[in-house]
Scaffold this motif. Structure first.
Motif, mmCIF file in Angstrom:
data_model
loop_
_atom_site.group_PDB
_atom_site.id
_atom_site.type_symbol
_atom_site.label_atom_id
_atom_site.label_comp_id
_atom_site.label_asym_id
_atom_site.label_seq_id
_atom_site.Cartn_x
_atom_site.Cartn_y
_atom_site.Cartn_z
ATOM 1 N N GLY A 183 44.783 48.511 33.664
ATOM 2 C CA GLY A 183 44.911 49.956 33.505
ATOM 3 C C GLY A 183 43.742 50.755 34.050
ATOM 4 O O GLY A 183 43.890 51.913 34.430
ATOM 5 N N PHE A 184 42.579 50.152 34.097
ATOM 6 C CA PHE A 184 41.375 50.859 34.539
ATOM 7 C C PHE A 184 40.633 49.999 35.560
ATOM 8 O O PHE A 184 39.456 49.710 35.416
ATOM 9 C CB PHE A 184 40.458 51.174 33.349
ATOM 10 N N GLN A 185 41.330 49.599 36.606
ATOM 11 C CA GLN A 185 40.766 48.665 37.586
ATOM 12 C C GLN A 185 39.475 49.179 38.207
ATOM 13 O O GLN A 185 38.510 48.440 38.338
ATOM 14 C CB GLN A 185 41.780 48.375 38.689
ATOM 15 N N LYS A 186 39.475 50.441 38.605
ATOM 16 C CA LYS A 186 38.292 50.988 39.278
ATOM 17 C C LYS A 186 37.094 51.000 38.330
ATOM 18 O O LYS A 186 36.002 50.571 38.700
ATOM 19 C CB LYS A 186 38.576 52.403 39.779
ATOM 20 N N ASN A 187 37.285 51.461 37.102
ATOM 21 C CA ASN A 187 36.183 51.514 36.141
ATOM 22 C C ASN A 187 35.700 50.118 35.768
ATOM 23 O O ASN A 187 34.503 49.886 35.622
ATOM 24 C CB ASN A 187 36.594 52.293 34.889
ATOM 25 N N ALA A 188 36.624 49.185 35.632
ATOM 26 C CA ALA A 188 36.247 47.801 35.327
ATOM 27 C C ALA A 188 35.449 47.206 36.488
ATOM 28 O O ALA A 188 34.453 46.506 36.273
ATOM 29 C CB ALA A 188 37.484 46.962 35.029
#
Length: 159
Positions: free
Chosen positions: A43-48
Motif C-alpha cells: 500500500g505504501f511502496q514508495k514510503n517503504a
C-alpha cells in the motif's frame, strides 16, 4: 487513516546484513557486523522504499565509520602489541535492530556496539518511529495532542 485501519497495516520487515573483516599481516584486527531493516508494504511502496534506503544508507555510513575511524586505531594497537610481544586485540563493531511496533506506525531501535579494548565495549541506542502512510518520522510531540505539555507528562511517569 483511522486507528482501526492503521492497526491492520502490518508491514513486512526483513533483516539484511553486511559484514567486513579488516586484517593486518593476515591477522584480523577489526570485525564489523551490521544488520538493518528492509521494509516492504504494497500500500505504501514508495514510503517503504524510502525508509529502507534510509536504513541501508545508515548501515553503509556505519561501515565507513569503522573503516575510517576504528581501523587506523586498530592498526596502531596491532603495531604496539607486536612490538611488546603481545597478542593483538580484535576491535569489534556491531549494529543490530529490533522492531518494537508494526501497525501503520513502525517503531525500531538499533544498537551500535563497539569494542576497542579495555574491560568491555560500549553501546549506543538509537530509535525511530515512522508513520508509513504519510512517509515521515514522528517526533515525540507528534504522539500527543496539541498544547499537551508532553515533557511534563513523561517526566511524571519516569519519576
Amino acid at each position: 487513516m483511522a486507528v482501526e485501519e492503521l492497526q491492520k497495516v502490518v508491514t513486512e520487515i526483513e533483516a539484511r546484513s553486511e559484514e567486513a573483516t579488516f586484517e593486518q599481516e593476515g591477522i584480523p584486527i577489526v570485525e564489523a557486523h551490521v544488520s538493518y531493516p528492509a521494509i516492504t508494504y504494497q500500500g505504501f511502496q514508495k514510503n517503504a522504499a524510502i525508509l529502507s534506503r534510509f536504513y541501508s544508507c545508515g548501515a553503509a555510513h556505519y561501515l565507513k565509520f569503522v573503516k575510517k575511524q576504528m581501523l587506523p586505531a586498530a592498526r596502531e594497537c596491532y603495531v604496539q602489541a607486536v612490538r611488546q610481544g603481545e597478542v593483538p586485540r580484535l576491535f569489534e563493531a556491531q549494529q543490530s535492530f529490533q522492531v518494537t511496533y508494526n501497525a501503520g506506525l513502525i517503531s525500531i531501535y538499533y544498537d551500535q556496539y563497539e569494542y576497542t579494548g579495555g574491560a568491555h565495549g560500549g553501546t549506543t541506542r538509537f530509535s525511530d518511529t515512522y508513520y508509513l502512510p504519510e512517509g515521515r518520522f514522528l517526533r515525540l510531540r507528534d504522539l500527543f495532542r496539541p498544547r499537551v505539555p508532553y515533557r511534563k507528562v513523561l517526566q511524571a511517569e519516569i519519576t
